[in-house]
Design an enzyme around this catalytic site. Structure first.
Site, PDB file in Angstrom:
ATOM      1  N   ILE A   6       0.858  -1.192   0.000  1.00  0.00           N
ATOM      2  CA  ILE A   6       0.000   0.000   0.000  1.00  0.00           C
ATOM      3  C   ILE A   6       0.887   1.232   0.000  1.00  0.00           C
ATOM      4  O   ILE A   6       1.694   1.419   0.919  1.00  0.00           O
ATOM      5  CB  ILE A   6      -0.892   0.072   1.262  1.00  0.00           C
ATOM      6  CG1 ILE A   6      -1.687  -1.213   1.459  1.00  0.00           C
ATOM      7  CG2 ILE A   6      -1.836   1.270   1.177  1.00  0.00           C
ATOM      8  CD1 ILE A   6      -2.452  -1.234   2.775  1.00  0.00           C
ATOM      9  N   THR A   7       0.727   2.078  -1.000  1.00  0.00           N
ATOM     10  CA  THR A   7       1.486   3.338  -0.998  1.00  0.00           C
ATOM     11  C   THR A   7       0.702   4.370  -0.189  1.00  0.00           C
ATOM     12  O   THR A   7      -0.524   4.330  -0.117  1.00  0.00           O
ATOM     13  CB  THR A   7       1.740   3.865  -2.421  1.00  0.00           C
ATOM     14  OG1 THR A   7       0.499   4.196  -3.053  1.00  0.00           O
ATOM     15  CG2 THR A   7       2.493   2.835  -3.260  1.00  0.00           C
ATOM     16  N   GLY A   8       1.440   5.286   0.421  1.00  0.00           N
ATOM     17  CA  GLY A   8       0.798   6.328   1.215  1.00  0.00           C
ATOM     18  C   GLY A   8       0.067   5.749   2.410  1.00  0.00           C
ATOM     19  O   GLY A   8      -1.075   6.103   2.696  1.00  0.00           O
ATOM     20  N   ALA A   9       0.744   4.857   3.134  1.00  0.00           N
ATOM     21  CA  ALA A   9       0.079   4.125   4.220  1.00  0.00           C
ATOM     22  C   ALA A   9       0.200   4.792   5.588  1.00  0.00           C
ATOM     23  O   ALA A   9      -0.395   4.312   6.549  1.00  0.00           O
ATOM     24  CB  ALA A   9       0.639   2.699   4.293  1.00  0.00           C
ATOM     25  N   SER A  11      -0.884   7.685   6.671  1.00  0.00           N
ATOM     26  CA  SER A  11      -1.989   8.523   7.162  1.00  0.00           C
ATOM     27  C   SER A  11      -3.242   8.269   6.344  1.00  0.00           C
ATOM     28  O   SER A  11      -3.209   7.580   5.313  1.00  0.00           O
ATOM     29  CB  SER A  11      -1.621  10.010   7.097  1.00  0.00           C
ATOM     30  OG  SER A  11      -1.537  10.418   5.743  1.00  0.00           O
ATOM     31  N   GLY A  12      -4.345   8.836   6.796  1.00  0.00           N
ATOM     32  CA  GLY A  12      -5.587   8.823   6.031  1.00  0.00           C
ATOM     33  C   GLY A  12      -6.094   7.448   5.665  1.00  0.00           C
ATOM     34  O   GLY A  12      -6.034   6.495   6.448  1.00  0.00           O
ATOM     35  N   TYR A 161      -5.368  18.168 -10.034  1.00  0.00           N
ATOM     36  CA  TYR A 161      -5.706  16.919  -9.336  1.00  0.00           C
ATOM     37  C   TYR A 161      -6.675  16.090 -10.187  1.00  0.00           C
ATOM     38  O   TYR A 161      -6.471  14.892 -10.397  1.00  0.00           O
ATOM     39  CB  TYR A 161      -6.333  17.264  -7.980  1.00  0.00           C
ATOM     40  CG  TYR A 161      -6.827  16.080  -7.188  1.00  0.00           C
ATOM     41  CD1 TYR A 161      -5.942  15.351  -6.381  1.00  0.00           C
ATOM     42  CD2 TYR A 161      -8.160  15.694  -7.226  1.00  0.00           C
ATOM     43  CE1 TYR A 161      -6.390  14.263  -5.643  1.00  0.00           C
ATOM     44  CE2 TYR A 161      -8.614  14.607  -6.491  1.00  0.00           C
ATOM     45  CZ  TYR A 161      -7.734  13.895  -5.700  1.00  0.00           C
ATOM     46  OH  TYR A 161      -8.174  12.819  -4.975  1.00  0.00           O
TER      47      TYR A 161
END
Length: 263
Positions: A6-9, A11-12, A161
């Site tokens: 999982i990338t960007g794990a 936060s959020g 975005y």
């Protein structure tokens, strides 16, 4: 049980999904940009199950490719890639920003990075099927200007975005066709609208939903066979921007992407 990157794990949505997967018995390879935060996350995840950390700045294509190589070497049994990391619209009124490689930042992190990472990991995913690629997209999609893919004219953060998320959807559908019959499924989803994340708050938007609202769609695509080449709104099959399905658009996007990744 699966091995899931999982990338960007840290936060959020990524953090929430990582804990859900670890608790369900999967091995989670948690990517973060900050070494300290990544290490702390892995320590927390390990109180619930099996996890490993991987650090890379996705605004650098060299680091993206290196991340792919490190994961492939350490985990030739990788089953699932969740391209979750992203950069939001930025603070209201903030100008155009550049990645390490000089690309427009939103295009670089929200589109070029997942494309490059997927490419780096496809050889291991193809040898360990059934495998799944989950691209975390958005209902906010706006056609890319092929004459100005780097958005040098009339720049707006939210539009940048949306253009990157449009490109990610179109890329997903083209890749699904390319991988048809290989046992590697690739889908894209809009997890939930304006979730309560740092990215949304930074954009000056009052959150409409929680990361818990966004998680079921990601978890379903990561753990269940829901076909390939689909776009989902949460857990429901839906339609992306009509132009993302256009073969000509997909072809032009592929040519522009190859150019940008080669720079």
């Amino acid at each position: 049980m699966s091995t899931v990157l999982i990338t960007g794990a840290t936060s959020g949505l990524g953090r929430y999904v990582a804990f859900e997967l670890v608790r369900a018995g999967h091995l989670v390879l948690a990517h973060g940009r900050d070494p300290g935060r990544t290490e702390r996350l892995v320590d927390e995840l390990r109180t619930e199950g099996a996890a490993e950390g991987f650090v890379a700045d996705l605004a650098s294509l060299a680091q993206v490719r290196e991340l792919g190589q490190r994961v492939a070497d350490a985990h030739p049994d990788l089953d699932v890639l969740v391209n979750n990391a992203g950069v939001g619209a930025g603070t209201p009124g903030s100008g155009r920003e550049l990645s390490t490689d000089g690309h427009e930042l939103r295009l670089a992190v929200n589109y070029l990075a997942p494309v490059a990472l997927t490419h780096a990991l496809l050889p291991v995913l193809r040898t360990h099927t059934p495998a799944r690629i989950v691209n975390v997209g958005s209902a906010g999609q706006e056609p890319l200007d092929f004459d100005d893919p780097e958005f040098t004219r009339g720049y707006q953060g939210f539009a940048a975005y949306c253009r990157a998320k449009f490109a990610l959807a179109a890329h997903t559908f083209a890749l699904a066709e390319e991988l048809a019959g290989t046992g590697v499924a690739v889908n894209v989803l809009h997890p939930a609208t304006f979730m309560d994340t740092a990215m949304v708050r930074e954009g000056g938007v009052a959150p409409w939903s929680t990361v818990a609202d966004g998680a079921p769609g990601v978890l379903a695509l990561a753990t269940r066979d829901l076909g390939t080449g689909g776009y989902f709104d949460g857990t429901n099959p839906a339609r992306a921007h009509e132009a993302t399905y256009d073969r000509e658009v997909q072809k032009r996007l592929s040519a522009v992407t190859d150019q940008l990744l080669a720079l």
